[in-house]
Every structure is written in structure tokens, then in C-alpha cells.
Design a protein around this motif. Structure first.
Motif: not given
Length: 411
Positions: A83-84, A229-234, A328-331, A337-339
Motif C-alpha cells: 500500500r505504501a 482489480d483493487f479495493k482499499n489499496g489491495d 513508528e511503523r504502526r504510525m 492505510d488512511a490514504s
């Protein structure tokens, strides 16, 4: 310094020469009960022999764990990373790095389940994996005891390992006798080859190094066209067919292999301080990265996309260095994920002789406005005269600086 008073240890066990020697060494050195854990991450090897060898070395059946973690690996580790659009040092898709936290997590779960007081791994004292495993262990079980044989024993060469194996009746595969040409680590996302004949960065890798892809020069002369096909970035489907995460990545690996996609010859900077040369193959991941960037190109706001790109190198470094379970990884993951809420749609690609070529993208959440970008009559959607003030305001500080720099100049 050697860990003391170990009664039961969970060993990350592949069934290969190194970890089989480690298993026996733990039994003889620590006089402790050993539990073996083998993770199926889609490495493409039959795992039955690992069970058989563990039994042969005296491990009780109830102390042998072989877990199919393929879906978990892709869904909860690979996909969040993609996703990143994550690449380390501009090229490496982190195939080895992203597997280590899952292995560490499951190993600690088993240790809790069987009441083990220690865990062990087969990573050497020169590489990154010792860091990744052990930071993962400590993050999940702060008081765990860790045994790292390569930092303790005197079996410092392949010859010494084979001698120990023969002395202890440990079966040795024929291709393990003598000096191995290079070492290989593999999972569903990639395979990596390092060491021996690959250590000289000037020497081109022999074709035998590449195991998951055909040569781009030997790939078909006709492009393979697919849609993702993608949904929510996945990624959720290929050519309109809905697929589970692991099944989808497997399918992309097959497509990438057939078209010579995903080879990388890289000299990277290890976390422990040295440079190393590795040959990586990530066929499906290479396709997925290009497709994900394509769907983001029409669904992400400009500043959101640029912010993601700016934090990606830091996120990649966090994963590469073994800090998956860190704050820091979780942040960073929360931001990434919000994007992705609107990253939905379909990307069309052509796969051709090592290349991934984007030929189309569409989304129900597309920010692409034809009426604003068209070179034909835009019917008032965009007033081109507005650009004059926009340009002047953005140039104001530069004009002021230039004027102030003139001798005797006035504003």
C-alpha cells in the motif's frame, strides 16, 4: 555470552543443513527440549522432509509445528507494505525483510503455547536477519531468552558443519556437500541469492542464479495483457476473477515468470553496517507495484500522494531494519492505510520481456477530470486567465529576492 538455564526452546527450522545442525547442537549443548517450527510462506519446497528429519533427530511429534501461513503472509504483511509502494534504496521490494516479523510472531506464539523459555534461529552474525528476528522476539515477549548459534559455536565453515552432521548422523543432501555456489532464501513474494560466486559485484550472475523467472531475452515475443482489480489499496482480482491474497500473488508470480519480469542485481547497505550484493527475483511483486501506483495516480489527491512518497523511504527502512512491531511503523501504517480508502478500480497492463507496461486505469473514485484537462473546448470548466494570478503569486518571493539583490534597486 551464552544463555543459561534453558529448559525448552522453539527453533525456526527449515530442515536444511544449517538448522538441522543447530537442532542437534541445541540438544547437546543446552541439554534442553527442542520444539521445531517450520513456516510455509510459499517458498516452493516440500515441507514433509522437514518433519521427517525432525523426527529422525528425536523431536516428539507434538513438538513439530509446520504451519501454512501463506494467506496471512500476503494479507497481513505483504499487502500492507505494498500500500505504501515500498522499495528500499530505490529498488529492493523487501521480500526477505517482510517475512521475518511473521516468523518471529508465530514462533513466540508457539513458545507461549508449549511453555518454552527460549527461541532460536539460524541467522548468521553478519546479516540483517538476526536483527529482524530478535527485535521481533523482544517486541512480542520482552523477557524471552534468545539462542543465536552462529554467535556462539565454533562451526564457522561449511566443512565444519558437514563434519558435525556426519558425526551426529544428520542426513546431508548431496548438493550440500562441498562449497555451495550461493545461498538462497525464498517465500511467496521473492527469492534471494547471496554469497560465494555472487560476492564479487563486478562478476555477472550466472543464469543458474535465477530460479523464479525466465530470461527476458527468452520471454515470448507477444505481450501478455492482464487487468488487476483493487479495493482499499489491495489487489483483489485478476482479469475480473476475484482471488484470495495468496492465490492472487501466486498467479502474478506465474505471469511474471513467463515474461521474464522481476530480476534485480543489487548492492545494498545492510543495517549491520556492510554492503552486500544480492540477486533478487520478485515477479509478482514487480507487477503489483506498477499496478498499484497506476491506480493511485487517478484516485489519490496530489498532496496525499506526495506525502506518501515522502514517508515511503522511512517506512521501507523501518521494515528493512526489523522494526515491524515498532510504534513508528504502526504510525506510518495508519497514515498509509488512511490514504487507501478510495484506491479502488482496475488497471490494465502489458507484460513483455521483463517490462510491466501500464496501458489503462479506471476507478469509480477517479479524480481525473476530462473536462478540465481536455485540449478541446472545455465549456468554461477551467478559466485559463486564472493561471496568471496563480503564477504571479508563486513567483512573488522570487521576484522580491531578485529585486532586493539589485544594486540600488527598489521594490
Amino acid at each position: 555470552m551464552r544463555v543459561k538455564d534453558v529448559k525448552k526452546v522453539v527453533l525456526a527450522y527449515s530442515g536444511g543443513l544449517d538448522t538441522s545442525v543447530i537442532l542437534k547442537w541445541l540438544q547437546t549443548t543446552y541439554q534442553c527440549e527442542v520444539v521445531t517450527f517450520t513456516a510455509d510462506l510459499g517458498q516452493g519446497e516440500e515441507l514433509g522432509p522437514a518433519r521427517e528429519k525432525a523426527l529422525l533427530l528425536g523431536i516428539k511429534p507434538e513438538n513439530i509445528f509446520i504451519d501454512d501461513l501463506r494467506e496471512t503472509f500476503v494479507k497481513d504483511f505483504v499487502f500492507p507494505m505494498f500500500r505504501a509502494n515500498t522499495v528500499y534504496e530505490g529498488q529492493y521490494l523487501l521480500g526477505t525483510s517482510i517475512a521475518r516479523p511473521l516468523i518471529a510472531q508465530r514462533q513466540i506464539e508457539i513458545a507461549e503455547q508449549v511453555g518454552a523459555d527460549a527461541v532460536s534461529h539460524g541467522a548468521t552474525g553478519k546479516g540483517n536477519d538476526q536483527v529482524r528476528f530478535e527485535i521481533g522476539y523482544y517486541s512480542l515477549k520482552p523477557d524471552v531468552k534468545i539462542i543465536a548459534p552462529w554467535r556462539e559455536w565454533d562451526l564457522t565453515s561449511r566443512t565444519r558443519l558437514i563434519e558435525f552432521a556426519e558425526q551426529n548422523q544428520i542426513p546431508i543432501a548431496k548438493d550440500k556437500r562441498g562449497e555451495a555456489p550461493f545461498s538462497v532464501d525464498a517465500n511467496m513474494l521473492h527469492s534471494s541469492s547471496e554469497g560465494k560466486i555472487l560476492e564479487e559485484p563486478w562478476d555477472a550472475p550466472d543464469e543458474i542464479v535465477w530460479q523464479r523467472t525466465i530470461s527476458p531475452m527468452d520471454a515470448p515475443d507477444v505481450a501478455t495483457e492482464i487487468t488487476i482489480d483493487f479495493k482499499n489499496g489491495d489487489a483483489v482480482g485478476i482479469n475480473g476473477e476475484a482471488l484470495s491474497p495468496a492465490t492472487l500473488l501466486t498467479r502474478l508470480n506465474e505471469l511474471g515468470k513467463a515474461n521474464g519480469i522481476g530480476r534485480l542485481d543489487l548492492v545494498e547497505n545492510r543495517f549491520v553496517g556492510m554492503k552486500s550484493r544480492g540477486c533478487y527475483e520478485t515477479p509478482g511483486g514487480t507487477i503489483l507495484l506498477q499496478a498499484h501506483r497506476a491506480i493511485e495516480s487517478i484516485t489519490l489527491d496530489r498532496e496525499a500522494a506526495h506525502l506518501k512518497d515522502s514517508v515511503m523511504p522511512r517506512y521501507a527502512e523501518v521494515i528493512y531494519n526489523g522494526f515491524w512491531f515498532s510504534p513508528e511503523r504502526r504510525m506510518l501504517q495508519a497514515l498509509i492505510d488512511a490514504s487507501q480508502a478510495s484506491v479502488e478500480g482496475t488497471v490494465r497492463l502489458k507484460l513483455y520481456k521483463g517490462n510491466v507496461i501500464v496501458t489503462g486505469r479506471k476507478s469509480p473514485h477517479s479524480l481525473y477530470s476530462m473536462k478540465h484537462v481536455t485540449f478541446d473546448e472545455d465549456q468554461g470548466a477551467y478559466d485559463q486567465f486564472d493561471a496568471q494570478g496563480f503564477i504571479k503569486l508563486n513567483a512573488l518571493r522570487l521576484r522580491l529576492g531578485a529585486m532586493a539583490g539589485r544594486k540600488g534597486g527598489t521594490l
